[in-house]
Scaffold this motif. Structure first.
Motif, mmCIF file in Angstrom:
data_model
loop_
_atom_site.group_PDB
_atom_site.id
_atom_site.type_symbol
_atom_site.label_atom_id
_atom_site.label_comp_id
_atom_site.label_asym_id
_atom_site.label_seq_id
_atom_site.Cartn_x
_atom_site.Cartn_y
_atom_site.Cartn_z
ATOM 1 N N LEU A 91 73.967 59.645 29.248
ATOM 2 C CA LEU A 91 72.918 59.651 30.277
ATOM 3 C C LEU A 91 71.540 59.395 29.643
ATOM 4 O O LEU A 91 70.723 58.642 30.197
ATOM 5 C CB LEU A 91 72.935 60.993 31.025
ATOM 6 C CG LEU A 91 71.873 61.184 32.092
ATOM 7 C CD1 LEU A 91 71.974 60.110 33.177
ATOM 8 C CD2 LEU A 91 71.993 62.570 32.742
ATOM 9 N N ALA A 92 71.286 59.975 28.474
ATOM 10 C CA ALA A 92 69.990 59.769 27.807
ATOM 11 C C ALA A 92 69.787 58.282 27.505
ATOM 12 O O ALA A 92 68.736 57.703 27.826
ATOM 13 C CB ALA A 92 69.933 60.593 26.519
ATOM 14 N N HIS A 93 70.796 57.655 26.941
ATOM 15 C CA HIS A 93 70.657 56.218 26.629
ATOM 16 C C HIS A 93 70.540 55.394 27.908
ATOM 17 O O HIS A 93 69.839 54.380 27.945
ATOM 18 C CB HIS A 93 71.850 55.744 25.800
ATOM 19 C CG HIS A 93 71.840 56.263 24.390
ATOM 20 N ND1 HIS A 93 70.713 56.238 23.599
ATOM 21 C CD2 HIS A 93 72.812 56.834 23.638
ATOM 22 C CE1 HIS A 93 70.995 56.765 22.411
ATOM 23 N NE2 HIS A 93 72.260 57.153 22.425
ATOM 24 N N PHE A 94 71.236 55.837 28.937
ATOM 25 C CA PHE A 94 71.179 55.097 30.204
ATOM 26 C C PHE A 94 69.750 55.144 30.775
ATOM 27 O O PHE A 94 69.225 54.139 31.249
ATOM 28 C CB PHE A 94 72.201 55.685 31.182
ATOM 29 C CG PHE A 94 72.293 54.930 32.470
ATOM 30 C CD1 PHE A 94 72.526 53.556 32.484
ATOM 31 C CD2 PHE A 94 72.142 55.585 33.699
ATOM 32 C CE1 PHE A 94 72.605 52.848 33.682
ATOM 33 C CE2 PHE A 94 72.217 54.887 34.886
ATOM 34 C CZ PHE A 94 72.451 53.518 34.881
ATOM 35 N N ILE A 95 69.120 56.321 30.700
ATOM 36 C CA ILE A 95 67.731 56.435 31.176
ATOM 37 C C ILE A 95 66.838 55.498 30.358
ATOM 38 O O ILE A 95 65.990 54.776 30.902
ATOM 39 C CB ILE A 95 67.241 57.905 31.063
ATOM 40 C CG1 ILE A 95 68.002 58.798 32.044
ATOM 41 C CG2 ILE A 95 65.729 57.998 31.309
ATOM 42 C CD1 ILE A 95 67.794 60.296 31.843
#
Ligand code: G6P
Length: 611
Positions: free
Chosen positions: A128-132
């Motif tokens: 999720l962090a990389h997706f953001i």
């Protein structure tokens, strides 16, 4: 059931975060971490208790007045330093903490890997962090807008806090399925999974609802929906003290755990029960499914309440897979030189994952070269680590010594295992599978309707507080529920109680029945209902006081029984999930009236790690 805390104001953030995390430890912990902004995002995290994190912080303190902290109860990846939160992206430019499960993380991870992102942990949170980060860079968005747009593309549950060094005077918060609230102070704001981390600073709180986000600054906060629409929020004044907050406002952990069973079972099924494509997805069994499908025998080993769940599992697995099942007390299995042969599978059930006898059964089976599976609640526990494969309950920590929510979660997981194997073996057809998946999906709401009768059960418990003995009767898959009902009463109220298969009553217990003997009978309208009713008539003829548990709409027992409690109708093998609820409540209220220490009954331990 991770814990989340956040702070933005003028005080030293790390002190508030660490104290807050300690208070959230009751939610479960296998690791903890904080991120504090001070020019850049400084992260400290550590496997183990919050005190381990504190030791790290003593050596490498972090100064700053904006930050967030997290206690983890693992769902994806083993508990270790790397999988602990916070997770950072873009070389530490920002960090997030997350409570919940991102269901489409595998798809997102694949897309991100194709774009060149690499992952250091096994967690859905890092994805999720990389997706953001990706969403922010693709459209050149502000940080809060990037979080918002990313979340519109995420399936699953989350409570989330994010901080970025580019916009250092704010915390971004979002909630969907995991509790989060804001503490409103003067020139400072707090965030918590509950109010325990900040109760001494402010009692004014704003509850976020599912699908809402907030941008929180020192002197202001804005709440809006994930779709971007602003939301006006009310500030509530809290009246609870710290202990009440940890117990969710309930008098005891046991009552809280009984009451949270609908959400617990939703968590246990989330992403696993798939009605739309008629599938059960149990990632933890994927590698061993070929062996399971060809198993010649499944031996289930467990202790205590987990052993009762195993007995329900025997009905479920034999019915849906036609594989013979044997249920053993783990303590007996280990000492009786069991015959184990090729084609056997040993499945152990343990809430704690640490019960010594159950662990010994795992080791014994492994020495004989037998595949071992674990149905365990505590992620990273010894049994979870040592079994070859398994399925977690995701029930969150169970603190009351008398097990309640773990039992129902175990039965749900065993149902999913039985259906998954049955589907692969072809012993359950698509139509029946669909009916069971629908039945499972309906259970949480059906439990809610049983829990709504708790006041009535509390009232009637007055009539039983002085009883010396109780008898519990049930047949079929409700026989283990009779055993479990009796065990609950014994454990916490110290009233002697026995569970029996209803038809066995005439071979002994009937001699005990008189007007002083309350008899709890589970009488659902299934194939052997008439025979159970005959048993009730025999008890009534001897003036025994029958408390019947039957299904909604059945008034045939009203004249025969002293009390009739109703639960919704369900599929026969799923009935234990409903019939056990009134029995949990009855034992709880009787024990409270007898002034017993409900959460820590005498002589009992939550986890028996010695023989
Ligand atoms: C103890 C607990 C019970 C529990 C049993 C098995 O006796 O008091 O509530 O059912 O251990 O524990 P496990 O963690 O293996 O499920």
């Amino acid at each position: 059931m991770c814990g989340i805390v956040g702070y933005i104001g003028a005080r030293e953030a790390s002190d508030i975060l660490v104290t807050g995390l300690k208070r959230l430890e009751y939610r479960g912990y296998d690791s903890a971490g904080i991120a504090v902004l001070n020019g850049s995002v400084k992260v400290r995290k550590k496997e183990g208790k919050v005190s381990e994190l504190e030791t790290v912080l003593n050596g490498q303190p972090v100064d700053g007045s904006v930050g967030m902290g997290h206690t983890r109860w693992a769902t994806h990846g083993v508990p270790n330093d790397v999988n602990a939160h916070p997770h950072t992206a873009d070389n530490g430019r920002f960090a997030i903490i997350h409570n919940g499960i991102i269901e489409n993380y595998a798809v997102l991870k694949k897309q991100l890997a194709e774009k060149g992102y690499t992952f250091t942990s096994d967690t859905d949170t890092e994805v999720l962090a990389h997706f953001i980060d990706d969403v922010q860079k693709e459209a050149n968005l502000s940080f809060a807008e990037a979080v918002r747009q990313a979340l519109t593309q995420v399936d699953g549950a989350y409570g989330l806090v994010a901080v970025s060094q580019d916009e250092p005077d704010m915390l971004v918060v979002a909630r969907n399925g995991s509790p989060l609230l804001l503490g409103i102070g003067e020139g400072e704001h707090f965030i918590g999974s509950d109010a325990s981390p900040f109760i001494e600073y402010t009692r004014n709180v704003v509850y976020l609802n599912d699908g809402e986000m907030a941008v929180v600054r020192r002197n202001s906060y804005e709440v809006f929906k994930i779709d971007g629409a602003p939301v006006a929020k009310e500030v509530h004044a809290l009246e609870w003290d710290l202990e009440e907050i940890e117990k969710g406002g309930y008098e005891h952990f046991m009552l809280k755990e009984i009451m949270e069973q609908p959400e617990v079972l939703e968590n246990a099924m989330r992403g696993r029960v798939r009605l739309d494509d008629n599938q059960i997805r149990l990632g933890g069994l994927a590698d061993v499914m070929p062996q399971l499908v060809n198993a010649e025998r499944i031996i289930i080993c467990a202790c205590g309440t987990s052993w009762h769940a195993a007995l329900v599992g025997e009905y479920l697995i034999e019915k849906h897979t036609r594989i013979p099942v044997e249920v053993e007390y783990a303590s007996e299995f280990r000492y009786r030189d069991p015959i184990l042969k090729d084609g056997d599978v040993v499945l152990v059930i343990s809430q704690s994952g640490e019960t010594a006898d159950t662990l010994a059964a795992v080791r014994q089976a492994q020495q004989a070269g037998i595949l071992t599976l674990g149905v365990v609640n505590t992620v990273g526990s010894t049994i979870a680590r040592e079994t070859d494969a398994g399925v977690y309950l995701h029930a969150g920590p169970e603190i009351g010594v008398a097990s309640t929510k773990a039992f129902t979660a175990q039965v749900v997981v065993l149902t999913m295992i039985a259906l998954a194997i049955g589907k692969e073996r072809g012993t359950i057809d698509e139509g029946t599978l669909h009916t069971f998946l629908q039945g499972l999906t309906a259970i949480p709401d059906q439990i809610r309707s049983v829990l709504a009768q708790s006041e009535q059960i509390k009232e009637l418990s007055h009539d039983y507080k002085t009883a010396d003995n109780f008898l519990y009767l049930g047949r079929g898959c409700n026989f283990p529920v009779a055993l479990e009902g009796a065990l609950k009463l014994k454990e916490i109220s110290y009233i002697h109680a026995e569970g029996y298969p209803a038809a066995e009553m005439k071979h002994g217990p009937i001699a005990l029945i008189d007007r002083f003997m309350p008899v709890v009978v589970i009488a659902m309208k299934d194939a052997i209902y008439d025979k159970v009713v005959s048993g009730i008539e025999e008890v009534a003829a001897r003036e025994g006081a029958v408390i019947a548990i039957t299904e909604e709409g059945n008034d045939e027992l009203d004249d025969l029984c002293k009390v009739v409690l109703h639960v919704p109708r369900s599929l026969e093998c799923l009935e234990p999930l409903l019939t056990v609820i009134p029995l949990q409540l009855l034992s709880y209220y009787v024990a409270v009236l007898r002034d017993c220490n409900v959460d820590q009954p005498r002589n009992l331990a939550k986890s028996v790690t010695v023989e």
